[in-house]
Write an enzyme that holds these catalytic residues in place. Structure first.
Site, PDB file in Angstrom:
ATOM      1  N   ASP A  96      14.854  80.495 132.074  1.00 38.84           N
ATOM      2  CA  ASP A  96      14.753  80.922 133.478  1.00 38.84           C
ATOM      3  C   ASP A  96      15.456  82.254 133.699  1.00 38.84           C
ATOM      4  O   ASP A  96      16.335  82.648 132.928  1.00 38.84           O
ATOM      5  CB  ASP A  96      15.372  79.861 134.396  1.00 38.84           C
ATOM      6  CG  ASP A  96      16.813  79.572 134.023  1.00 38.84           C
ATOM      7  OD1 ASP A  96      17.093  79.372 132.823  1.00 38.84           O
ATOM      8  OD2 ASP A  96      17.675  79.554 134.927  1.00 38.84           O
ATOM      9  N   GLU A  97      15.055  82.915 134.766  1.00 44.20           N
ATOM     10  CA  GLU A  97      15.770  84.071 135.316  1.00 44.20           C
ATOM     11  C   GLU A  97      16.076  85.160 134.292  1.00 44.20           C
ATOM     12  O   GLU A  97      17.144  85.775 134.334  1.00 44.20           O
ATOM     13  CB  GLU A  97      17.091  83.613 135.979  1.00 44.20           C
ATOM     14  CG  GLU A  97      16.858  82.680 137.140  1.00 44.20           C
ATOM     15  CD  GLU A  97      18.141  82.361 137.909  1.00 44.20           C
ATOM     16  OE1 GLU A  97      18.120  82.444 139.138  1.00 44.20           O
ATOM     17  OE2 GLU A  97      19.162  82.026 137.266  1.00 44.20           O
ATOM     18  N   LEU A  98      15.137  85.406 133.400  1.00 45.89           N
ATOM     19  CA  LEU A  98      15.322  86.512 132.455  1.00 45.89           C
ATOM     20  C   LEU A  98      15.139  87.812 133.235  1.00 45.89           C
ATOM     21  O   LEU A  98      14.117  88.015 133.893  1.00 45.89           O
ATOM     22  CB  LEU A  98      14.288  86.378 131.335  1.00 45.89           C
ATOM     23  CG  LEU A  98      14.424  87.320 130.144  1.00 45.89           C
ATOM     24  CD1 LEU A  98      15.802  87.223 129.515  1.00 45.89           C
ATOM     25  CD2 LEU A  98      13.358  86.976 129.106  1.00 45.89           C
TER      26      LEU A  98
END
Lengths: 562, 562
Positions: free
Chosen positions: B338-340
């Site tokens: 997530d949230e790269l």
């Protein structure tokens, strides 16, 4: 002496760059001078009470301070938690004594007696000096209460690493006095019951941040957990169970425990609203008792309010309040007075019959009722305390001495002060600890908390006690408090929902400004509040983390624009 | 037999009018038939395990069930807490035995083995019958795991008053099987650390509501508390302190403790984002390590993400994940995803040099990286689990077996399912337990929680696992979970912030519908959830009160329109 104004300002400006422990103190003292010298607590450290016939509660407080000094074992909030301090400590001097003394001519009285004096007559100030050379530290004050405040400060100065208790910021010179005389915390023990042990633990935590009033909203419509010797049936029928009662002796124990920690207990028996459960014992005294739909008659279930227009109810209430008040040492007693719902009386036959037969209005009946209940309290030597509606929504005569609590909105303070009353700031938009937990009523899955959003410590901390007031009115602000209403709280979450947030108002009303004279500032405050919170955890309070520990160990690294 | 469909329907409709204990059960069983006869537990009550060579964890579970039966001492949630039941109990029959048996031909295996089988191959169903005449109650299942689920149901049926353990609703016939194979709870142990004892207590509470997966988000950018034998420095430099570590043996103990309670541990080592702290050990492997301002590179401080484009980082990560995964018995392992934040790589010289020299894009590098890490896991026999961005934001090749977690919004489920992946529902707009607690970043006193408002149990409870999906896609929904992210949580508040709210998803994904086939309904559910909560408190979990106790004792009296 080695410390100077220069070093102090440097410490404030440089903040996290210094190997300092200034962040430790909460509330921040009035003046604070610190150095950069390491100083260890001697293994044989002792408190030297230089007071003849020192009161036993002062000696108890000293013993507790010694216990915290030895057992807090709080690592500094830096990466490594003190591992990098060992070099400085290797050559550090040791501190062997703290001497406690009263200023010459001061009366020697117990903390417990000093703590319950009328607001404005207590002396909470103190001076604390800790030299860097190992010579004795000194704590002086005008009263044992002031010494007690100084002891709580002393304990916040020391950290622990590898068997050593130490500070890195000697020499230290502090003079300190509160900006406001009233710094409180409200707990509602009616919606849900809190065992006595939870109250005692909460009083401990309050004392650590110099909160001096436990505003005990002890009864409400849902339950009546207070034993009143003259009216036993109210509790038998009104407590949730025989185990969920504060007996008269419990109350005495709690009040004494509080006083020994510098805390006055302001008890509130909310009237004439918030009284439904009294109807379980005196059905004739309560209008719209458990009426449905409750929302037509009350702000929350169950409906039910005292028939205050009836003489017998007025007399009963005055007796009830004064029977309780006279068992309490405080100078103050709250009769509540919030959220009185007039719909409850519209079709209430006994009330309407009484009003019609005497040709009075509901407002006038409330005036008579309040003068009766307040008169009974004043006769006991108590100053009445009320919620703001008693002044803003009703036209009734109150003693000028009456203290008014602001709760609906911070915007209401000016209107109350305009009428000349002294106020306590407990506005829901800053200080209600229960906000933001969502709807608690059933069958309303999309409902939110009425006072959304959640009040973070920092939002609370931006509260200005004097907003919208003229300088001439400032003296009417006695202080303020945060409040926990217990619809969704109980002993299970009292620690994490209250702490460390309730420390916000404790500092606002003690410190008001930084030692520089600057306004309180959330960015400066956060590292200190982390410190207070970690110390509370070390002492067994389940205070929540405000941030990831990564942030707590790196001041300002997790600021919004860091 | 005395019970009938008629009585069952009456019990559902009449609800609070009946002296019943139907409200006790959570999650509500698939079918449930109850009577109106009082039945007492005999002082010599015993569990009779009619299984040859019964596994030791089943015997332990039986002993625990006996302990709860004797020690829950939960009073019924009615006014008087059972005081009015004494008449019915005076003439009640006594129950002396519960016999446990497996269906004929069933394999006898331990609960721990059954609990970690692949999703869809576990048998959690059971049948429980409690006659009203005192003859033996029976619990049967196809597996020891099913028996374990039945034991948790059995314990929820009994109340205590005046020394008597009893039910008022015999005879009872229950058949029960979960609607979804995956029912989880996520806990983030990186932002703040939870001692092992807090995890064990949480696993206990999970088991009571038949949650079967502990999704352990064990590491993140802030700390790396997991000991990895092959990479000790990551933990030495990445844990908050040597005390705040889950050693390899801690993990084994936790996994075994969970399995014995029917709970699989789905561990997550989030990659390639959420990995900053690895940079403390391998600075060459992490881009934008602790870069400022953090907000330019990450969703929260500190910044820092694996340089996944570098072959050595890919190999390191694949080794790290498989070294951890191979120590775990679960069939599943989450690689996060997530949230790269691509900004982190824009000016990252090693990444850009690698991309330029090989002529690949960041997307293609991520594809290669993911195939490498997932390939290593698949080689260990693990099924990879990822967050939704891996499917929705990137164009990478994932095994069809990959399980995708929905978190950003419940609206995203359809798009993921459209790509043919199996999903787990963990949408923040229903299931994030940390929402609503305000801003935790510093220097932002007016900021709110990003996923405001607080998700009440009832808001969570209205979640529809199949919303926006076609019937043909329903089989791709494996289940769901509530999540506690720990920016503002730790051992101090894990109980009150999780319980009883996390029971919402436990029921949604076990029961899906009422025994009548009707949709789950918050009004019907609330009295049962009160019951579960009060039982949790009796067992030492600090679950919050959902309402004033006045309401808990009076079903529906505190509904919005009551």
């Amino acid at each position: 002496m080695a410390f100077s104004r220069h070093i102090f300002i440097l410490a404030l400006v440089a903040g996290c760059l210094l190997p300092s422990g200034v962040q430790a103190l909460w509330p921040i003292p009035t003046t604070l001078e610190t150095g950069m010298t390491a100083l260890k607590i001697s293994p044989s450290f002792s408190f030297d009470v230089q007071i003849e016939d020192a009161p036993s509660d002062l000696l108890d407080a000293v013993a507790e301070s010694q216990y915290y000094l030895e057992n807090d074992k709080l690592g500094r909030l830096v990466v490594g938690r003190g591992a990098n301090d060992t070099t400085a400590l290797a050559s550090a001097m040791t501190l062997s004594n703290l001497t406690l003394s009263l200023t010459s001519g001061a009366t020697v009285d117990s903390i417990s007696s000093e703590a319950i004096k009328p607001l404005g007559t207590r002396s909470e100030e103190y001076a604390l000096t800790i030299p860097a050379d190992g010579s004795a530290a000194t704590l002086t004050a005008n009263s044992t209460l002031g010494l007690y405040r100084g002891l709580t400060t002393f304990n916040q100065l020391f950290y622990y690493y590898g068997g050593v208790i130490y500070t890195l910021i000697a020499p230290i010179a502090i003079t300190d006095t509160p900006a406001y005389p009233f710094r409180g915390l409200t707990l509602d023990t009616s919606r849900n019951y809190y065992p006595v042990s939870d109250l005692l633990r909460t009083l401990d935590a309050m004392s650590w941040v110099k909160i001096n009033t436990f505003h005990w909203h002890i009864t409400d419509s849902q339950s009546f957990p207070l034993e009143v010797v003259q009216y036993p049936e109210i509790t038998i029928n009104g407590a949730y169970s025989p185990q969920e009662v504060y007996t008269a002796s419990d109350v005495q124990y709690i009040v004494q425990y509080a006083a020994a920690r510098g805390i006055d207990v302001l008890m509130e028996i909310d009237t004439p609203g918030h009284t439904a459960i009294i109807g379980a014992t005196y059905p004739d005294y309560v209008a719209c008792f458990d009426a449905a739909p409750w929302a037509d008659f009350a702000n929350e279930p169950p409906a039910g309010q005292l028939r205050f227009a009836l003489p017998e109810v007025m007399n009963f209430t005055a007796s009830l309040l004064s029977d309780v008040a006279k068992t309490l040492p405080s100078s103050y007693f709250s009769t509540g007075g919030d959220e009185l719902n007039t719909n409850c009386y519209t079709d209430d036959y006994p009330t309407q019959q009484q009003l019609n037969s005497t040709g009075t209005t509901l407002n006038d009946a409330l005036d008579t009722f309040t003068q009766s209940t307040h008169g009974a309290l004043i006769a006991q030597g108590k100053t009445p305390v009320v919620w703001e509606e008693m002044v803003l929504d009703w036209n009734i005569t109150l003693s000028n001495e009456t203290i008014v609590m602001i709760w609906i909105s911070s915007a209401d303070a000016a209107a109350v002060v305009e009428k000349g009353f002294r106020i306590i700031q407990a506005p829901s938009n800053y200080f209600y600890l229960d906000c933001g937990a969502g709807e608690w009523l059933g069958d309303d899955p999309t409902g939110n908390s009425w006072c959304d959003p959640f009040k973070t410590w920092s939002e609370s901390y931006t509260f200005d006690p004097l907003a919208n007031l003229t300088e001439a009115q400032y003296g009417l602000v006695l202080g303020g408090e945060q409040c926990l209403w217990s619809e969704q709280s109980g002993p299970q979450n009292v620690d994490p929902i209250v702490w460390p947030r309730a420390a916000s108002s404790a500092e606002i009303f003690w410190s008001a400004k930084q030692p520089t004279g600057a306004a309180l500032n959330v960015t400066e405050a956060l590292p200190r509040l982390h410190d207070v919170r970690y110390r509370m955890v070390q002492r067994g309070i389940n205070a929540i983390p405000l941030q990831p520990q990564w942030c707590a160990l790196r001041p300002d690294a997790c600021d919004l624009y860091a």
